[in-house]
Design an enzyme around this catalytic site. Structure first.
Site, PDB file in Angstrom:
ATOM      1  N   VAL A   8      54.851  33.581  51.755  1.00 16.16           N
ATOM      2  CA  VAL A   8      56.075  33.990  52.270  1.00 16.16           C
ATOM      3  C   VAL A   8      56.872  34.747  51.126  1.00 16.16           C
ATOM      4  O   VAL A   8      56.506  34.038  49.800  1.00 16.16           O
ATOM      5  CB  VAL A   8      57.183  33.498  52.938  1.00 16.16           C
ATOM      6  CG1 VAL A   8      56.401  32.992  54.352  1.00 16.16           C
ATOM      7  CG2 VAL A   8      57.462  32.014  52.217  1.00 16.16           C
ATOM      8  N   SER A   9      57.263  36.033  51.183  1.00 15.22           N
ATOM      9  CA  SER A   9      58.160  36.437  50.136  1.00 15.22           C
ATOM     10  C   SER A   9      59.485  35.997  49.617  1.00 15.22           C
ATOM     11  O   SER A   9      59.543  36.076  48.442  1.00 15.22           O
ATOM     12  CB  SER A   9      58.256  38.057  50.477  1.00 15.22           C
ATOM     13  OG  SER A   9      57.092  38.517  51.109  1.00 15.22           O
ATOM     14  N   THR A  10      60.032  35.380  50.530  1.00 19.97           N
ATOM     15  CA  THR A  10      61.462  34.942  49.992  1.00 19.97           C
ATOM     16  C   THR A  10      61.378  33.558  50.483  1.00 19.97           C
ATOM     17  O   THR A  10      60.873  32.882  51.393  1.00 19.97           O
ATOM     18  CB  THR A  10      62.661  35.887  50.793  1.00 19.97           C
ATOM     19  OG1 THR A  10      62.703  35.551  52.032  1.00 19.97           O
ATOM     20  CG2 THR A  10      62.285  37.245  50.198  1.00 19.97           C
ATOM     21  N   GLN A  13      62.322  33.023  54.554  1.00 19.36           N
ATOM     22  CA  GLN A  13      61.272  33.077  55.196  1.00 19.36           C
ATOM     23  C   GLN A  13      60.356  31.673  55.236  1.00 19.36           C
ATOM     24  O   GLN A  13      60.659  30.641  54.787  1.00 19.36           O
ATOM     25  CB  GLN A  13      60.008  34.229  55.013  1.00 19.36           C
ATOM     26  CG  GLN A  13      60.728  35.576  54.733  1.00 19.36           C
ATOM     27  CD  GLN A  13      59.643  36.406  54.362  1.00 19.36           C
ATOM     28  OE1 GLN A  13      58.888  36.259  53.413  1.00 19.36           O
ATOM     29  NE2 GLN A  13      59.946  37.946  54.844  1.00 19.36           N
TER      30      GLN A  13
END
Length: 192
Positions: A8-10, A13
């Site tokens: 996941v990017s952040t 998330q």
């Protein structure tokens, strides 16, 4: 053996949907590697670990291509590294399995299309931002403290009789916004 990779990017998330899909495809939870990092970030220890763990005959399973690589070049490098180990790549949402010739071809076509789409999105975003600047619009969120409200906050901020909570309530912003906009609160010398 099946190995999984999820990213996941952040921090906001959640990995769970990807983990559920990998488990549903037969990947043992003990063999799923994860990262919480943007795709552009090259420091992804989970990806490094899963690539080291791949052996001949294994299959690396990911939910989507964009969870794996930062760019088309990176995607091809990863595909070649996986193939060099005698392993395959399975991408669940695209139905790709590089263990077959058709899967390898599809992998390269899908990767090229994904990079093309990303480039178009970037191009449209930049054009929109340029057009907005030409019309005098500035990007970003509107400041919560400006004008008279900012002047009031500064005046209250310098008065030790008012607590941070009092000031935040008076100007209708959070404590965090006050500190971000006004910096550290001045320390008053004790009166003698």
């Amino acid at each position: 053996m099946l190995l999984g990779y999820a990213r996941v990017s952040t921090q906001d998330q959640h990995l769970e949907p990807q983990l559920d899909a990998l488990k549903a495809d037969g990947v043992d939870v003990e063999r799923i590697y994860t990262d919480k990092a943007t795709g552009a970030n090259s420091d992804r220890p989970g990806l490094v670990a899963v690539l080291k763990a791949l052996r001949e005959g294994d299959t690396l399973v990911v939910v989507k291509l964009d969870r794996l690589a930062r760019s088309m070049k990176h995607l091809i490098e990863l595909g070649e590294a996986i193939q060099a180990r005698g392993a395959a790549l399975r991408v669940l949402d695209a139905g790709i399995d590089t263990g077959t010739p058709v899967g390898r071809l599809t992998f390269h076509i899908i990767g090229a299309l994904a990079e093309f789409e990303l480039a178009l999105i970037r191009e449209r975003t930049q054009a929109g931002l340029r057009a907005a600047r030409e019309r005098g619009r500035r990007g970003g969120r509107k400041k919560k403290l400006d004008g008279k409200t900012l002047d009031l906050a500064r005046a209250l901020w310098s008065n030790p009789e008012f607590t941070v909570d009092d000031i935040a309530e008076q100007v209708k912003v959070s404590r965090r916004t006050l500190f971000r906009e006004l910096g550290a609160r001045p320390v008053q010398a004790p009166s003698s």
